[in-house]
Design a protein around this motif. Structure first.
Motif, PDB file in Angstrom:
ATOM      1  N   UNK A 156      17.698   8.830  -1.397  1.00  0.00           N
ATOM      2  CA  UNK A 156      17.229   8.670  -2.795  1.00  0.00           C
ATOM      3  C   UNK A 156      15.877   9.379  -2.889  1.00  0.00           C
ATOM      4  N   UNK A 157      15.932  10.696  -3.043  1.00  0.00           N
ATOM      5  CA  UNK A 157      14.704  11.492  -2.949  1.00  0.00           C
ATOM      6  C   UNK A 157      13.757  11.223  -4.117  1.00  0.00           C
ATOM      7  N   UNK A 158      14.269  10.795  -5.272  1.00  0.00           N
ATOM      8  CA  UNK A 158      13.384  10.488  -6.398  1.00  0.00           C
ATOM      9  C   UNK A 158      12.452   9.320  -6.074  1.00  0.00           C
ATOM     10  N   UNK A 159      12.980   8.298  -5.419  1.00  0.00           N
ATOM     11  CA  UNK A 159      12.126   7.173  -5.025  1.00  0.00           C
ATOM     12  C   UNK A 159      11.100   7.603  -3.983  1.00  0.00           C
ATOM     13  N   UNK A 160      11.480   8.541  -3.106  1.00  0.00           N
ATOM     14  CA  UNK A 160      10.528   9.038  -2.104  1.00  0.00           C
ATOM     15  C   UNK A 160       9.366   9.770  -2.768  1.00  0.00           C
ATOM     16  N   UNK A 161       9.673  10.586  -3.774  1.00  0.00           N
ATOM     17  CA  UNK A 161       8.609  11.274  -4.507  1.00  0.00           C
ATOM     18  C   UNK A 161       7.759  10.261  -5.269  1.00  0.00           C
ATOM     19  N   UNK A 162       8.407   9.247  -5.864  1.00  0.00           N
ATOM     20  CA  UNK A 162       7.660   8.204  -6.555  1.00  0.00           C
ATOM     21  C   UNK A 162       6.727   7.448  -5.622  1.00  0.00           C
ATOM     22  N   UNK A 163       7.162   7.228  -4.383  1.00  0.00           N
ATOM     23  CA  UNK A 163       6.304   6.550  -3.416  1.00  0.00           C
ATOM     24  C   UNK A 163       5.083   7.401  -3.068  1.00  0.00           C
ATOM     25  N   UNK A 164       5.259   8.701  -2.960  1.00  0.00           N
ATOM     26  CA  UNK A 164       4.113   9.574  -2.686  1.00  0.00           C
ATOM     27  C   UNK A 164       3.115   9.554  -3.843  1.00  0.00           C
ATOM     28  N   UNK A 165       3.604   9.583  -5.077  1.00  0.00           N
ATOM     29  CA  UNK A 165       2.710   9.516  -6.233  1.00  0.00           C
ATOM     30  C   UNK A 165       2.018   8.146  -6.304  1.00  0.00           C
ATOM     31  N   UNK A 166       2.761   7.107  -5.955  1.00  0.00           N
ATOM     32  CA  UNK A 166       2.183   5.754  -5.927  1.00  0.00           C
ATOM     33  C   UNK A 166       1.061   5.673  -4.896  1.00  0.00           C
ATOM     34  N   UNK A 167       1.289   6.225  -3.714  1.00  0.00           N
ATOM     35  CA  UNK A 167       0.261   6.194  -2.673  1.00  0.00           C
ATOM     36  C   UNK A 167      -0.965   7.009  -3.074  1.00  0.00           C
TER      37      UNK A 167
ATOM     38  N   UNK B  97       1.782   7.218   7.159  1.00  0.00           N
ATOM     39  CA  UNK B  97       2.238   7.165   5.770  1.00  0.00           C
ATOM     40  C   UNK B  97       1.186   7.740   4.819  1.00  0.00           C
ATOM     41  N   UNK B  98      -0.071   7.452   5.105  1.00  0.00           N
ATOM     42  CA  UNK B  98      -1.144   7.854   4.203  1.00  0.00           C
ATOM     43  C   UNK B  98      -1.812   9.165   4.614  1.00  0.00           C
ATOM     44  N   UNK B  99      -1.286   9.855   5.614  1.00  0.00           N
ATOM     45  CA  UNK B  99      -1.924  11.084   6.075  1.00  0.00           C
ATOM     46  C   UNK B  99      -2.032  12.149   4.975  1.00  0.00           C
ATOM     47  N   UNK B 100      -0.958  12.461   4.210  1.00  0.00           N
ATOM     48  CA  UNK B 100      -1.132  13.444   3.119  1.00  0.00           C
ATOM     49  C   UNK B 100      -2.153  12.992   2.078  1.00  0.00           C
TER      50      UNK B 100
ATOM     51  N   UNK C 241       0.806  -1.219   0.000  1.00  0.00           N
ATOM     52  CA  UNK C 241       0.000   0.000   0.000  1.00  0.00           C
ATOM     53  C   UNK C 241       0.841   1.271   0.000  1.00  0.00           C
ATOM     54  N   UNK C 242       2.056   1.212   0.557  1.00  0.00           N
ATOM     55  CA  UNK C 242       2.873   2.418   0.695  1.00  0.00           C
ATOM     56  C   UNK C 242       4.046   2.475  -0.274  1.00  0.00           C
ATOM     57  N   UNK C 243       4.383   1.360  -0.923  1.00  0.00           N
ATOM     58  CA  UNK C 243       5.520   1.357  -1.840  1.00  0.00           C
ATOM     59  C   UNK C 243       6.855   1.224  -1.155  1.00  0.00           C
ATOM     60  N   UNK C 244       6.882   0.904   0.126  1.00  0.00           N
ATOM     61  CA  UNK C 244       8.130   0.732   0.863  1.00  0.00           C
ATOM     62  C   UNK C 244       8.461  -0.756   0.949  1.00  0.00           C
TER      63      UNK C 244
ATOM     64  N   UNK D  72       3.172  13.002 -13.600  1.00  0.00           N
ATOM     65  CA  UNK D  72       4.247  13.477 -12.727  1.00  0.00           C
ATOM     66  C   UNK D  72       5.056  12.304 -12.192  1.00  0.00           C
ATOM     67  N   UNK D  73       4.374  11.238 -11.795  1.00  0.00           N
ATOM     68  CA  UNK D  73       5.055  10.139 -11.128  1.00  0.00           C
ATOM     69  C   UNK D  73       5.798   9.190 -12.030  1.00  0.00           C
ATOM     70  N   UNK D  74       5.548   9.215 -13.346  1.00  0.00           N
ATOM     71  CA  UNK D  74       6.200   8.254 -14.241  1.00  0.00           C
ATOM     72  C   UNK D  74       7.713   8.440 -14.271  1.00  0.00           C
ATOM     73  N   UNK D  75       8.191   9.670 -14.129  1.00  0.00           N
ATOM     74  CA  UNK D  75       9.642   9.891 -14.090  1.00  0.00           C
ATOM     75  C   UNK D  75      10.249   9.254 -12.843  1.00  0.00           C
ATOM     76  N   UNK D  76       9.548   9.269 -11.731  1.00  0.00           N
ATOM     77  CA  UNK D  76      10.054   8.721 -10.473  1.00  0.00           C
ATOM     78  C   UNK D  76       9.649   7.264 -10.269  1.00  0.00           C
ATOM     79  N   UNK D  77       8.635   6.818 -11.006  1.00  0.00           N
ATOM     80  CA  UNK D  77       8.176   5.430 -10.927  1.00  0.00           C
ATOM     81  C   UNK D  77       7.813   4.972 -12.328  1.00  0.00           C
ATOM     82  N   UNK D  78       8.763   4.422 -13.088  1.00  0.00           N
ATOM     83  CA  UNK D  78       8.536   4.139 -14.510  1.00  0.00           C
ATOM     84  C   UNK D  78       7.378   3.203 -14.816  1.00  0.00           C
TER      85      UNK D  78
END
Length: 713
Positions: free
Chosen positions: A479-490, A401-404, A229-232, A548-554
């Motif tokens: 690895x801030x790109x993966x962190x942004x990708x996780x937010x877009x994934x969530x 994790x899901x608060x935002x 659910x969180x991508x972690x 937006x998220x495709x660059x951080x999560x292909x």
């Protein structure tokens, strides 16, 4: 005299063996001048010439305009090359023209006969292929059924959903083919491939430390559920996120694949593909919308006299077409009623409605500011608690994790409800009501994403001691790109869960209550309407997240494709069983165009965070393909330095101001030319429309004169 006379004459043989068109003016003797001067068209020209700027020779002007309406007389070869269906002739005349064309073939040379035969055969093959492919169109039967039962307005939503499914599937093919597939085959040595990995140079060793939070030892089941659910956890180390692609080149049989450049160019490619496809669909929708808005009476005539498809032989298809036309006419009549109501307003009513609209827009602005502040504080709190690494239970950790995402979803749910209530008091037409509500809700949803990214970047890009070594906060975000990708994934996953939850736990129970409960309060509430604007906003919001998220999560486009595929059936079942059509009919021609315009706004806004991430924020030194570059964009000038000197000079010249200024001037000239050409075409269309009106008046005048002459005799 009449442009329709052209359609009433048949081609005849000329002296030179070519076909000629004889017009009524040429075939018959001219009528008395006094009688022709009584025609309404002639009198209209006289009145116009008598006004300021008028000239002389009205009769010549009338004849010139009639000639313009007819257009140039086609030559025999041009007439033969045109298909019969393009001639404005009756069936009997078309048959005679077909016999004439077949008789004319023997006078052609062998080359011309072969060219004509091959052209007809090729056109027939293309037509058959196009018809066959139309049957393979995704959800073709379902969308036609929805159009007949619920109107073209709701049908436009499902067609729009199908477009996004195909778009995301193509984006997934691009990212998988040029990013994921080369990485996988090179890491696992498939097809005798290998990969090259260059360690970052002139970089602090602290910046290269990255230990993904993978699961080790004994792992409980709910931990995998949380990771899903969180991508972690185990998902963070897979090809779903940016950190997995930590290679500099893929080598396949001595062929070197520049992976960082391919990653960046593929990102530009999927954005360009989305832009071109949306503009292409918008252009066709804009032309239909422009034709419809130009003349309301023409729309009525098209539906009443030319709206029926006489090729329909199936009874169910005929019923669907009948209902579709019925909904279209209802929409036209509703819009005419609203326009008449607006035109009849007094000055006092106008002042009252304008004052009310100003007050309501102040409320809208206050709602927006409240949403933005809540998202900013929720994101800051979530990131702070998540990075502390405190050992909390499963529910609390998942909630943090899901608060935002929950705050954003709550804002996206509450704000449109408030807007839909306020819009009822602003007294707009149904079409404009949808457009204004969509714009407000789009601004809320897209701005919410922007506030979330701004909150993340304010913590990633800092100016204190934590950012001096690497240019970003490497302690919190190695690895801030993966962190942004996780937010877009969530955001994408949570949005999908909310859509399913609303359908299962709100729409179905409400339908059961309305169906089986006879309480007056329940019956007064009734079934909820299928809000087109709300549903369109849901998928545009999800698509913007995907861009937006495709660059951080292909692989995010693959998830979006599956999501929209399931949503189609969920929304179809909800529409048929748990909701009712909108009480006010919606036109599909304007809705399709406006949906694409709003989607285009989402795409343009997606360029901003992607551009900042690629060109401004330093790339992570511990993960990803851009570890050896200061920013992701730096791979482009680095690649150009490896080109031959001549090619470098050409590319540098293209990027210089000396090329940009003339190029901009040429583009402006081309744009002004097309604007002038469009204006000229519009004037010609107006003249032809006026000519048609004059012809109808002339015919009525002539019929009246004939009737009077018959009475006198």
């Amino acid at each position: 005299m009449s442009g329709f006379g052209v359609a009433g004459e048949l081609p005849a043989w000329g002296a030179d063996g070519r076909s000629e068109m004889f017009f009524p003016e040429e075939a018959h003797a001219a009528a008395p001048a006094d009688f022709l001067q009584e025609l309404p068209s002639y009198r209209s020209v006289l009145r116009r010439r008598a006004g300021p700027g008028g000239g002389h020779d009205p009769q010549g002007s009338l004849g010139a305009r009639a000639g313009e309406a007819r257009g140039p007389q086609p030559e025999g070869a041009e007439l033969d090359a045109r298909p019969l269906r393009e001639h404005a002739l009756s069936i009997a005349e078309k048959r005679r023209l077909r016999d004439y064309q077949q008789a004319n073939i023997k006078y052609l040379s062998g080359w011309n006969q072969w060219k004509r035969t091959s052209s007809k055969s090729w056109s027939k093959v293309l037509k058959d292929i196009k018809e066959s492919l139309s049957y393979l169109q995704l959800w073709r039967h379902d969308i036609h059924s929805i159009e007949g039962k619920f109107g073209t307005g709701i049908q436009s939503y499902f067609s729009f959903l199908r477009f996004l499914v195909l778009l995301n599937f193509l984006i997934f093919i691009l990212m998988f083919g040029f990013v994921t597939f080369p990485t996988v085959i090179s890491k696992y040595g498939i097809f005798n491939s290998s990969f090259a990995k260059i360690s970052p140079k002139n970089t602090d060793s602290l910046c290269t430390v990255y230990t993904p939070s993978g699961n080790k030892g004994l792992v409980y089941f709910y931990t995998y559920l949380k990771d899903l659910l969180t991508g972690t956890g185990f998902l963070e180390t897979t090809s779903l996120f940016y950190g997995y692609y930590a290679i500099d080149a893929a080598v396949l049989r001595n062929v070197r694949y520049n992976f960082p450049l391919a990653y960046l160019l593929t990102t530009f490619a999927y954005l360009a593909l989305s832009l071109v496809w949306i503009i292409k669909r918008s252009a066709s929708g804009f032309k239909r919308s422009l034709v419809h808005d130009e003349d309301q009476f023409q729309s009525y005539c098209n539906k009443v006299f030319a709206g029926w498809d006489f090729c329909i032989t199936d009874l169910n298809a005929a019923r669907l077409k009948h209902r579709s036309l019925q909904y279209e006419l209802q929409t036209d009549l509703e819009e005419e009623r609203i326009k008449r109501k607006i035109a009849d307003r007094t000055m006092k009513e106008k002042l009252r409605i304008y004052s009310l609209r100003i007050f309501l827009n102040i409320i809208v602005l206050a709602v927006l500011l409240g949403c933005f502040y809540s998202i900013y504080k929720a994101t800051a709190f979530s990131q702070e608690k998540s990075n502390n690494g405190s050992n909390t239970d499963f529910q609390t950790n998942l909630l943090v994790q899901y608060l935002p995402s929950m705050v954003i979803t709550l804002a996206n749910f509450v704000a449109p409800q408030i807007f839909s209530i306020l819009i009822r008091f602003e007294d707009y037409s149904p079409a404009f009501e949808i457009k204004l509500t969509l714009l407000r809700c789009v601004f809320v949803r897209l701005a919410n994403i922007g506030v979330l990214l701004f909150s993340l970047w304010s913590q990633i890009h800092c100016d204190d001691d934590n950012c001096k070594a690497c240019g970003y906060n490497y302690k919190l975000y190695p690895c801030w790109e993966s962190a942004v990708g996780q937010e877009m994934y969530k955001l994408l996953i949570f949005d999908f869960m909310i859509i399913l939850a609303v359908t299962l736990f709100m729409d179905f129970p409400r339908m059961l209550l309305v169906t089986h409960c006879s309480w007056k309060l329940v019956q007064w509430c009734g079934l909820q309407e299928f809000g087109i604007s709300d549903n369109v906003l849901e998928i545009i919001y999800g698509q913007t997240i995907c861009w937006i998220g495709t660059f951080f999560s292909p692989l995010l486009p693959a998830i979006a494709t599956i999501k929209y595929f399931i949503i189609f059936y969920v929304k179809k079942i909800s529409l048929i069983h748990t909701r009712k059509p909108p009480g006010r009919p919606i036109r599909a021609s304007s809705s399709n165009f406006f949906f694409l315009v709003v989607l285009l706004i989402g795409l343009v806004l997606a360029f901003i965070p992607l551009g900042i991430s690629i060109a401004h924020i330093p790339s992570s030194k511990a993960c990803g393909p851009f570890r050896n570059f200061n920013t992701s964009w730096a791979v482009v000038p680095h690649t150009i330095l490896g080109f031959p000197t001549g090619l470098q000079m050409v590319l540098n010249g293209i990027a210089s101001e000396a090329f940009a200024v003339p190029f901009f001037m040429v583009v402006c000239l081309i744009m002004f030319y097309f604007i002038a050409l469009a204006g000229a075409h519009k004037r010609v269309v107006e003249q032809l429309r006026e000519q048609l009106v004059m012809e109808s008046r002339d015919k009525l005048f002539l019929i009246r004169k004939i009737t009077e002459a018959q009475k006198c005799t």
